[in-house]
Write an enzyme that holds these catalytic residues in place. Structure first.
Site, mmCIF file in Angstrom:
data_model
loop_
_atom_site.group_PDB
_atom_site.id
_atom_site.type_symbol
_atom_site.label_atom_id
_atom_site.label_comp_id
_atom_site.label_asym_id
_atom_site.label_seq_id
_atom_site.Cartn_x
_atom_site.Cartn_y
_atom_site.Cartn_z
ATOM 1 N N LEU A 83 -7.616 1.416 3.520
ATOM 2 C CA LEU A 83 -7.129 3.080 3.303
ATOM 3 C C LEU A 83 -6.852 3.048 1.790
ATOM 4 O O LEU A 83 -6.664 4.209 1.423
ATOM 5 C CB LEU A 83 -5.556 3.087 4.125
ATOM 6 C CG LEU A 83 -5.683 2.922 5.690
ATOM 7 C CD1 LEU A 83 -4.423 2.786 6.332
ATOM 8 C CD2 LEU A 83 -6.686 4.054 6.015
ATOM 9 N N GLN A 142 0.839 -1.141 -0.129
ATOM 10 C CA GLN A 142 -0.055 -0.072 0.071
ATOM 11 C C GLN A 142 0.957 1.273 -0.160
ATOM 12 O O GLN A 142 0.319 2.371 -0.319
ATOM 13 C CB GLN A 142 -0.895 0.069 1.305
ATOM 14 C CG GLN A 142 -2.060 -1.075 1.177
ATOM 15 C CD GLN A 142 -2.923 -0.886 2.520
ATOM 16 O OE1 GLN A 142 -2.479 -1.625 3.271
ATOM 17 N NE2 GLN A 142 -3.948 -0.393 2.073
ATOM 18 N N HIS A 153 -3.561 -8.503 0.718
ATOM 19 C CA HIS A 153 -3.048 -7.562 -0.186
ATOM 20 C C HIS A 153 -1.683 -7.774 -0.325
ATOM 21 O O HIS A 153 -1.199 -7.660 -1.594
ATOM 22 C CB HIS A 153 -2.575 -6.356 1.008
ATOM 23 C CG HIS A 153 -3.744 -5.292 1.019
ATOM 24 N ND1 HIS A 153 -3.938 -4.550 -0.113
ATOM 25 C CD2 HIS A 153 -4.291 -4.597 1.856
ATOM 26 C CE1 HIS A 153 -4.733 -3.640 0.040
ATOM 27 N NE2 HIS A 153 -5.214 -3.756 1.464
HETATM 28 ZN ZN LIG Z 1 -6.489 -2.778 2.822
#
Ligand SMILES: [Zn+2]
Length: 159
Positions: free
Chosen positions: A94, A51, A139
């Protein structure tokens, strides 16, 4: 220490598979420190390295977010070793700002990982933290929760 930019769903890096960490270098330690700052700044429960644009199998979770404290656990090369039960709850990310959806997750999840000192450990999360462990683990394989959500909520449902 620095706050990193969190990439969002249109960035195709989020769809790539993260690579295992073969050696815990000073760069990895700096990344972990920066991820901590970034997670606290974003007021999130979990954050995966991807991320922040770094394709390494690392995520962190804030295990006392419900108590309003910051107690962050770092997972390097995590593996889910055991799951138990079932829950359907609301989840967000997020990297997918402003959206929420209902997901199907285990109620309890046990993860094996390496810490920043190179020691193996096990961590068991329940409820919110079980959801978070599954979410962050996905992720690392380029999966977003929106891929498998039972349903996405209308913005009016949570505004
Ligand atoms: Zn996430």
């Amino acid at each position: 220490m620095a706050i990193l930019k969190i990439i969002t769903e249109e960035n195709e890096t989020l769809r790539k598979k993260s690579k295992p960490v073969t050696e815990i270098t000073p760069r990895i330690i700096t990344l972990l420190d920066d991820m901590r700052d970034t997670l606290i700044d974003a007021d999130g429960v979990g954050l995966a390295a991807v991320q922040t644009g770094i394709l390494r199998r690392i995520f962190i979770i804030n295990t006392s977010v419900e108590e309003g404290k910051d107690d962050i656990v770092e997972f390097i090369n995590p593996e889910i070793v055991e799951t138990e039960g079932h829950q359907e709850e609301v989840e967000g990310c997020l990297s997918v700002p402003g959206k929420y959806g209902v997901t199907s997750r285990p109620q309890k999840v046990k993860v094996k990982a390496t810490d920043r000192n190179g020691n193996e450990f096990e961590f068991t999360g329940e409820g919110l933290y079980a959801r978070c462990l599954c979410h962050e683990y996905e992720h690392l394989d380029g999966i977003l929760y929106t891929d498998n959500a039972i349903k996405m909520l209308d913005p009016e449902d949570f505004e």
